[in-house]
Design an enzyme around this catalytic site. Sequence first.
Site, PDB file in Angstrom:
ATOM      1  N   SER A  62       0.832  -1.209   0.000  1.00  0.00           N
ATOM      2  CA  SER A  62       0.000   0.000   0.000  1.00  0.00           C
ATOM      3  C   SER A  62       0.865   1.257   0.000  1.00  0.00           C
ATOM      4  O   SER A  62       0.567   2.227  -0.699  1.00  0.00           O
ATOM      5  CB  SER A  62      -0.908   0.022   1.239  1.00  0.00           C
ATOM      6  OG  SER A  62      -1.749  -1.097   1.242  1.00  0.00           O
TER       7      SER A  62
ATOM      8  N   GLU B  72      -5.603   1.202 -14.167  1.00  0.00           N
ATOM      9  CA  GLU B  72      -5.544  -0.059 -13.427  1.00  0.00           C
ATOM     10  C   GLU B  72      -6.818  -0.252 -12.589  1.00  0.00           C
ATOM     11  O   GLU B  72      -7.390  -1.340 -12.535  1.00  0.00           O
ATOM     12  CB  GLU B  72      -4.308  -0.037 -12.522  1.00  0.00           C
ATOM     13  CG  GLU B  72      -4.084  -1.329 -11.782  1.00  0.00           C
ATOM     14  CD  GLU B  72      -2.807  -1.305 -10.943  1.00  0.00           C
ATOM     15  OE1 GLU B  72      -2.155  -0.245 -10.860  1.00  0.00           O
ATOM     16  OE2 GLU B  72      -2.487  -2.355 -10.370  1.00  0.00           O
ATOM     17  N   ARG B  73      -7.273   0.823 -11.971  1.00  0.00           N
ATOM     18  CA  ARG B  73      -8.461   0.709 -11.113  1.00  0.00           C
ATOM     19  C   ARG B  73      -9.720   0.507 -11.939  1.00  0.00           C
ATOM     20  O   ARG B  73     -10.627  -0.233 -11.538  1.00  0.00           O
ATOM     21  CB  ARG B  73      -8.545   1.940 -10.207  1.00  0.00           C
ATOM     22  CG  ARG B  73      -7.526   1.772  -9.118  1.00  0.00           C
ATOM     23  CD  ARG B  73      -7.119   2.961  -8.377  1.00  0.00           C
ATOM     24  NE  ARG B  73      -5.977   2.554  -7.549  1.00  0.00           N
ATOM     25  CZ  ARG B  73      -5.138   3.374  -6.967  1.00  0.00           C
ATOM     26  NH1 ARG B  73      -5.282   4.677  -7.095  1.00  0.00           N
ATOM     27  NH2 ARG B  73      -4.141   2.908  -6.253  1.00  0.00           N
TER      28      ARG B  73
ATOM     29  N   ILE C 258       3.882 -11.020  -7.570  1.00  0.00           N
ATOM     30  CA  ILE C 258       3.961 -10.507  -8.937  1.00  0.00           C
ATOM     31  C   ILE C 258       3.209 -11.425  -9.908  1.00  0.00           C
ATOM     32  O   ILE C 258       3.645 -12.553 -10.180  1.00  0.00           O
ATOM     33  CB  ILE C 258       5.437 -10.317  -9.373  1.00  0.00           C
ATOM     34  CG1 ILE C 258       6.163  -9.410  -8.363  1.00  0.00           C
ATOM     35  CG2 ILE C 258       5.514  -9.753 -10.789  1.00  0.00           C
ATOM     36  CD1 ILE C 258       5.491  -8.061  -8.107  1.00  0.00           C
TER      37      ILE C 258
ATOM     38  N   LEU D 127     -27.090 -18.933  -2.493  1.00  0.00           N
ATOM     39  CA  LEU D 127     -28.312 -19.441  -3.131  1.00  0.00           C
ATOM     40  C   LEU D 127     -28.055 -20.744  -3.900  1.00  0.00           C
ATOM     41  O   LEU D 127     -29.007 -21.443  -4.259  1.00  0.00           O
ATOM     42  CB  LEU D 127     -28.915 -18.379  -4.059  1.00  0.00           C
ATOM     43  CG  LEU D 127     -29.535 -17.160  -3.336  1.00  0.00           C
ATOM     44  CD1 LEU D 127     -29.953 -16.095  -4.351  1.00  0.00           C
ATOM     45  CD2 LEU D 127     -30.732 -17.570  -2.476  1.00  0.00           C
TER      46      LEU D 127
ATOM     47  N   THR E  42      -5.909  -1.231  -2.011  1.00  0.00           N
ATOM     48  CA  THR E  42      -6.993  -1.840  -1.224  1.00  0.00           C
ATOM     49  C   THR E  42      -8.175  -0.870  -1.143  1.00  0.00           C
ATOM     50  O   THR E  42      -8.038   0.319  -1.442  1.00  0.00           O
ATOM     51  CB  THR E  42      -6.528  -2.168   0.220  1.00  0.00           C
ATOM     52  OG1 THR E  42      -6.283  -0.938   0.915  1.00  0.00           O
ATOM     53  CG2 THR E  42      -5.264  -3.018   0.225  1.00  0.00           C
TER      54      THR E  42
ATOM     55  N   ARG F 122     -33.437 -25.879  -9.412  1.00  0.00           N
ATOM     56  CA  ARG F 122     -33.188 -26.587  -8.147  1.00  0.00           C
ATOM     57  C   ARG F 122     -34.466 -26.607  -7.298  1.00  0.00           C
ATOM     58  O   ARG F 122     -35.103 -25.563  -7.119  1.00  0.00           O
ATOM     59  CB  ARG F 122     -32.070 -25.860  -7.391  1.00  0.00           C
ATOM     60  CG  ARG F 122     -31.703 -26.485  -6.069  1.00  0.00           C
ATOM     61  CD  ARG F 122     -30.947 -27.776  -6.269  1.00  0.00           C
ATOM     62  NE  ARG F 122     -30.528 -28.370  -5.007  1.00  0.00           N
ATOM     63  CZ  ARG F 122     -29.989 -29.573  -4.901  1.00  0.00           C
ATOM     64  NH1 ARG F 122     -29.816 -30.315  -5.989  1.00  0.00           N
ATOM     65  NH2 ARG F 122     -29.630 -30.049  -3.739  1.00  0.00           N
TER      66      ARG F 122
HETATM   67  C1  LIG Z   1      -3.202 -12.188  -6.381  1.00  0.00           C
HETATM   68  C2  LIG Z   1      -2.401 -10.922  -6.262  1.00  0.00           C
HETATM   69  C3  LIG Z   1      -1.767 -10.404  -7.386  1.00  0.00           C
HETATM   70  C4  LIG Z   1      -0.997  -9.256  -7.272  1.00  0.00           C
HETATM   71  N1  LIG Z   1      -0.308  -8.813  -8.376  1.00  0.00           N
HETATM   72  C5  LIG Z   1       0.601  -7.812  -8.216  1.00  0.00           C
HETATM   73  C6  LIG Z   1       1.468  -7.447  -9.280  1.00  0.00           C
HETATM   74  O1  LIG Z   1       1.400  -8.006 -10.382  1.00  0.00           O
HETATM   75  N2  LIG Z   1       2.382  -6.483  -9.063  1.00  0.00           N
HETATM   76  C7  LIG Z   1       2.496  -5.838  -7.856  1.00  0.00           C
HETATM   77  O2  LIG Z   1       3.341  -4.961  -7.733  1.00  0.00           O
HETATM   78  N3  LIG Z   1       1.681  -6.150  -6.825  1.00  0.00           N
HETATM   79  C8  LIG Z   1       0.743  -7.127  -6.971  1.00  0.00           C
HETATM   80  N4  LIG Z   1      -0.056  -7.486  -5.923  1.00  0.00           N
HETATM   81  C9  LIG Z   1       0.105  -6.808  -4.646  1.00  0.00           C
HETATM   82  C10 LIG Z   1      -1.041  -5.909  -4.255  1.00  0.00           C
HETATM   83  O3  LIG Z   1      -1.092  -4.752  -5.039  1.00  0.00           O
HETATM   84  C11 LIG Z   1      -0.883  -5.625  -2.762  1.00  0.00           C
HETATM   85  O4  LIG Z   1      -1.159  -6.840  -2.086  1.00  0.00           O
HETATM   86  C12 LIG Z   1      -1.769  -4.522  -2.258  1.00  0.00           C
HETATM   87  O5  LIG Z   1      -1.389  -3.288  -2.799  1.00  0.00           O
HETATM   88  C13 LIG Z   1      -1.741  -4.414  -0.740  1.00  0.00           C
HETATM   89  O6  LIG Z   1      -0.426  -4.371  -0.281  1.00  0.00           O
HETATM   90  P1  LIG Z   1       0.031  -5.393   0.892  1.00  0.00           P
HETATM   91  O7  LIG Z   1      -0.380  -6.758   0.477  1.00  0.00           O
HETATM   92  O8  LIG Z   1       1.469  -5.172   1.178  1.00  0.00           O
HETATM   93  O9  LIG Z   1      -0.840  -4.998   2.128  1.00  0.00           O
HETATM   94  P2  LIG Z   1      -0.473  -3.883   3.224  1.00  0.00           P
HETATM   95  O10 LIG Z   1      -0.058  -2.656   2.535  1.00  0.00           O
HETATM   96  O11 LIG Z   1       0.431  -4.508   4.221  1.00  0.00           O
HETATM   97  O12 LIG Z   1      -1.910  -3.666   3.883  1.00  0.00           O
HETATM   98  C14 LIG Z   1      -2.421  -4.524   4.901  1.00  0.00           C
HETATM   99  C15 LIG Z   1      -3.746  -3.925   5.399  1.00  0.00           C
HETATM  100  O13 LIG Z   1      -3.482  -2.616   5.936  1.00  0.00           O
HETATM  101  C16 LIG Z   1      -4.380  -1.695   5.354  1.00  0.00           C
HETATM  102  N5  LIG Z   1      -3.746  -0.380   5.235  1.00  0.00           N
HETATM  103  C17 LIG Z   1      -2.607  -0.072   4.555  1.00  0.00           C
HETATM  104  N6  LIG Z   1      -2.394   1.252   4.615  1.00  0.00           N
HETATM  105  C18 LIG Z   1      -3.405   1.792   5.328  1.00  0.00           C
HETATM  106  C19 LIG Z   1      -3.768   3.113   5.723  1.00  0.00           C
HETATM  107  N7  LIG Z   1      -3.020   4.171   5.355  1.00  0.00           N
HETATM  108  N8  LIG Z   1      -4.888   3.290   6.466  1.00  0.00           N
HETATM  109  C20 LIG Z   1      -5.651   2.242   6.843  1.00  0.00           C
HETATM  110  N9  LIG Z   1      -5.370   0.971   6.489  1.00  0.00           N
HETATM  111  C21 LIG Z   1      -4.268   0.748   5.735  1.00  0.00           C
HETATM  112  C22 LIG Z   1      -4.695  -2.251   3.973  1.00  0.00           C
HETATM  113  O14 LIG Z   1      -5.916  -1.727   3.474  1.00  0.00           O
HETATM  114  C23 LIG Z   1      -4.775  -3.733   4.271  1.00  0.00           C
HETATM  115  O15 LIG Z   1      -6.063  -4.061   4.744  1.00  0.00           O
HETATM  116  C24 LIG Z   1      -0.887  -8.600  -6.018  1.00  0.00           C
HETATM  117  C25 LIG Z   1      -1.553  -9.108  -4.905  1.00  0.00           C
HETATM  118  C26 LIG Z   1      -2.289 -10.251  -5.003  1.00  0.00           C
HETATM  119  C27 LIG Z   1      -2.958 -10.790  -3.778  1.00  0.00           C
END
Ligand SMILES: Cc1cc2nc3c(=O)[nH]c(=O)nc-3n(C[C@H](O)[C@H](O)[C@H](O)COP(=O)(O)OP(=O)(O)OC[C@H]3O[C@@H](n4cnc5c(N)ncnc54)[C@H](O)[C@@H]3O)c2cc1C
Length: 381
Positions: free
Chosen positions: A136, A246-247, A161, A341, A369, A272
């Site tokens: 994040s 992206e979004r 990734i 359902l 997120t 069903r």
């Molecule tokens: C299947 C999959 C594919 C992906 N593909 C890619 C890819 O191709 N390339 C790539 O670079 N990344 C990829 N990602 C990574 C993805 O973008 C990150 O998992 C995502 O951005 C969240 O980062 P994190 O997992 O480190 O969670 P964290 O940043 O550790 O967050 C953990 C929790 O803390 C919360 N949080 C974080 N900051 C705050 C805040 N300021 N205030 C309140 N809450 C907060 C978050 O909402 C979350 O609930 C992928 C992830 C998955 C699961």
Amino acid sequence: MDFEIPRTIFGQEHEIFRDTVARFLKNEVLPHYDAWEDAGRTPPEIWRRAGELGLLGTSIPAAHGGMGGDFLFDAIVIEELGRHGVAAPAWDMHAYIIAPFLVRHATQKQKLHWLPKMASGEHISAIGLTEPGGGSDLRALKTTAERVGADYVINGAKTFITNGHIANRILLAAKTDPTLGAKGVSLFWVDLATDGVTRGRNLKKIGNKAQDTAELFFDGVRAPADARLGGENEGWSILMDGLVRERLVVAVRSIVLAEAAIDQTIEYVKQRRAFGQTVFDFQNTKFKLAEMVSEVEASRPFIDKCIELHVAGEASPELAAKAKLTTTELAHRVLDECLQLHGGYGYMWEFPIARAWADARVHRIYAGTIVVMKHIISRNL
Ligand SMILES: Cc1cc2nc3c(=O)[nH]c(=O)nc-3n(C[C@H](O)[C@H](O)[C@H](O)COP(=O)(O)OP(=O)(O)OC[C@H]3O[C@@H](n4cnc5c(N)ncnc54)[C@H](O)[C@@H]3O)c2cc1C
């Protein structure tokens, strides 16, 4: 789903393309999908086949091997993938998230080298932002790229990734000036066959099982200076520019998954039977479906307008965040109700609703997120 308010953003040429995509998925992707899920990856041949049909170059200019279309064509592929329950190959990541970065920010010379192979599927791409320490807070990324003579030397690690195992190239974010925080980030188009790149495990996930997801390690990896996308320390602004797209990719996919789930559920509950009637005949079922249909139908014109605004270059980061927040939350609720359902069959992997439920769970996590979306939306209130 049938809409009371008809969709108006697509013309005849789009619908012809949609038919091609749908036929291709039905004939050449679905028959192999179970095997790809077991393997945890998709084979290079299907990428090249998608390239032949133009799916990977929808918004790459014709001069660089693409179709020269726009996000409307991208949206069609994303919608058909969702409608057919296909979460892999990750063409959305490759063609609709990564390729546009190159189209918008690469030099002419780089485009000539890089884009035709992206469009043909000869090169498969990944994007490396997230690190083991965090996703994040991208400003805190720790991977570095130090200028040494004509090259940059890259050290660091990335995780989660998408396409990390099957990709030949990665668009990698690294700090070229760690003292500048976000302003010290640059982007590199890195050949993953370079010495010093190690691919870790193929991470086991609860959904998107035919997509490979990798940990990647960079240990003294040399990238020539002309592998840099944009200027030194311009990576952050390039990334911000791409986040809208992206979004929206995730939003387009989420709403179509909700629509498909409702269609599948109506069909299922009408055949069903329980307690001497169909499951559809229970008032609870009808009311749940009525609520879901109304919510999804109300969202559809909003998302179509977002697509249209993005094509015109007018979708703001806040709008894209609102689209992602609302559609991913909506899909989450709808998929869960639809699974419910289906009863026990909804929990069985061979039922499309089970896969869609598991696949869509990540939509509220990646590409920022839902909490990150709320930060973006609230900052200008
Ligand atoms: C299947 C999959 C594919 C992906 N593909 C890619 C890819 O191709 N390339 C790539 O670079 N990344 C990829 N990602 C990574 C993805 O973008 C990150 O998992 C995502 O951005 C969240 O980062 P994190 O997992 O480190 O969670 P964290 O940043 O550790 O967050 C953990 C929790 O803390 C919360 N949080 C974080 N900051 C705050 C805040 N300021 N205030 C309140 N809450 C907060 C978050 O909402 C979350 O609930 C992928 C992830 C998955 C699961």
